[in-house]
Design an enzyme around this catalytic site. Structure first.
Site, mmCIF file in Angstrom:
data_model
loop_
_atom_site.group_PDB
_atom_site.id
_atom_site.type_symbol
_atom_site.label_atom_id
_atom_site.label_comp_id
_atom_site.label_asym_id
_atom_site.label_seq_id
_atom_site.Cartn_x
_atom_site.Cartn_y
_atom_site.Cartn_z
ATOM 1 N N GLN A 117 0.778 -1.256 -0.107
ATOM 2 C CA GLN A 117 -0.008 -0.070 0.052
ATOM 3 C C GLN A 117 0.803 1.335 0.046
ATOM 4 O O GLN A 117 2.047 1.341 0.316
ATOM 5 C CB GLN A 117 -0.923 -0.050 1.321
ATOM 6 C CG GLN A 117 -0.125 -0.065 2.451
ATOM 7 C CD GLN A 117 -1.063 -0.368 3.767
ATOM 8 O OE1 GLN A 117 -0.675 -1.013 4.765
ATOM 9 N NE2 GLN A 117 -2.315 0.166 3.644
ATOM 10 N N GLU A 202 -8.831 5.675 6.058
ATOM 11 C CA GLU A 202 -8.227 4.899 7.319
ATOM 12 C C GLU A 202 -8.268 5.902 8.676
ATOM 13 O O GLU A 202 -7.509 6.940 8.627
ATOM 14 C CB GLU A 202 -7.265 4.203 7.169
ATOM 15 C CG GLU A 202 -6.979 3.299 8.468
ATOM 16 C CD GLU A 202 -5.565 2.437 8.245
ATOM 17 O OE1 GLU A 202 -5.663 1.440 8.811
ATOM 18 O OE2 GLU A 202 -4.736 2.709 7.430
#
Length: 264
Positions: A117, A202
């Site tokens: 990521q 997030e």
């Protein structure tokens, strides 16, 4: 690790999350806390309740919001955002830092042995906002990209590419400044399954706790693709719920875009 790309490390302290045989690196003395991207924490806490296909909506999670595609053979995931200008949420303290992160990745949802990521953190404290680009191969730590300037309103394209189960690369391309950074991973601990493609906002972890969640306004991933193709209209949508409070509202607005808004 390319030393020219690393100014300092962002580490996870909780060794319970480490893969077998993974040796934790010591926390840098300069770090006020330790930071990592976490696996999605489903509100009911039951791993068996995770979605098994793109026709099933997941439970709320306490830390991930956005879209997840489930399939096979995923090698490249990309998406573009306009970097938001975060703020202290209503009722928040002006002396406290509130943060969130937007990223793209491969694996971590139904395959939890690794995540490839890259993304951008955005934080607000009082009237001050800060931004940081980073990359990570879970279960290893996150690392900051050095000398990569990010401002609110910048257009940034994020791309991750898996070249094998334990290798790959990431790129952040700031279309506004014309600058880009990248990192190449080799021989990583934690095997990719290449079965999840993700576009996520997030509430990340610092130390053993989630950070205070910033009011990030709205983040829209556009040009979202996996292996060069679209299909987010068939993605699973996650939203963040902590306690009895829902903090996000996400939807796939088209086959190539997903929008997440802060509603907390």
């Amino acid at each position: 690790m390319k030393a020219i790309e690393v100014l300092s490390t962002l580490v996870w302290a909780n060794a319970a999350f480490a893969a077998p045989g993974f040796s934790a690196r010591p926390k840098r003395a300069a770090e006020p806390g330790v930071r990592r991207t976490g696996l999605p924490q489903f509100v009911d806490g039951d791993l068996a309740s995770q979605p098994v296909d793109n026709n099933t909506l997941a439970e709320y999670t306490s830390n991930w919001a956005g879209a997840v595609m489930i399939g096979t053979g995923y090698t490249t995931v990309s998406g573009t955002i306009v970097v938001p200008k975060p703020s202290v949420p209503a009722g928040g303290s002006t002396s406290r830092t509130y943060s969130a992160s937007a990223w793209v990745g491969i694996d971590g949802s139904t395959c939890q042995s690794a995540i490839l990521q890259t993304g951008v953190d955005f934080s607000a404290k009082g009237g001050t906002v800060t931004y940081e680009g980073w990359y990570e191969w879970y279960p290893d730590y996150s690392y900051r990209f050095s000398n990569f300037v990010i401002s609110g309103g910048d257009t940034i394209t994020m791309t991750v590419t898996a070249t094998g189960k334990n290798s790959g690369s990431v790129t952040l391309d700031n279309k506004t400044t014309g600058k880009s950074v990248s990192h190449t991973f080799t021989n990583q601990i934690g095997n990719l399954c290449q079965t999840n493609a993700e576009w996520i906002v997030e509430d990340f972890s610092q130390g053993n706790s989630l950070v205070p969640f910033a009011n990030f306004g709205t983040v829209v991933f556009t040009g979202a693709s996996v292996n060069g193709a679209t299909g987010l209209d068939k993605a699973i949508i996650y939203d963040i719920k902590q306690g009895n409070k829902v903090f996000t509202s996400c939807s796939a607005s088209s086959p190539s875009s997903v929008s997440c808004s802060y509603i907390g």
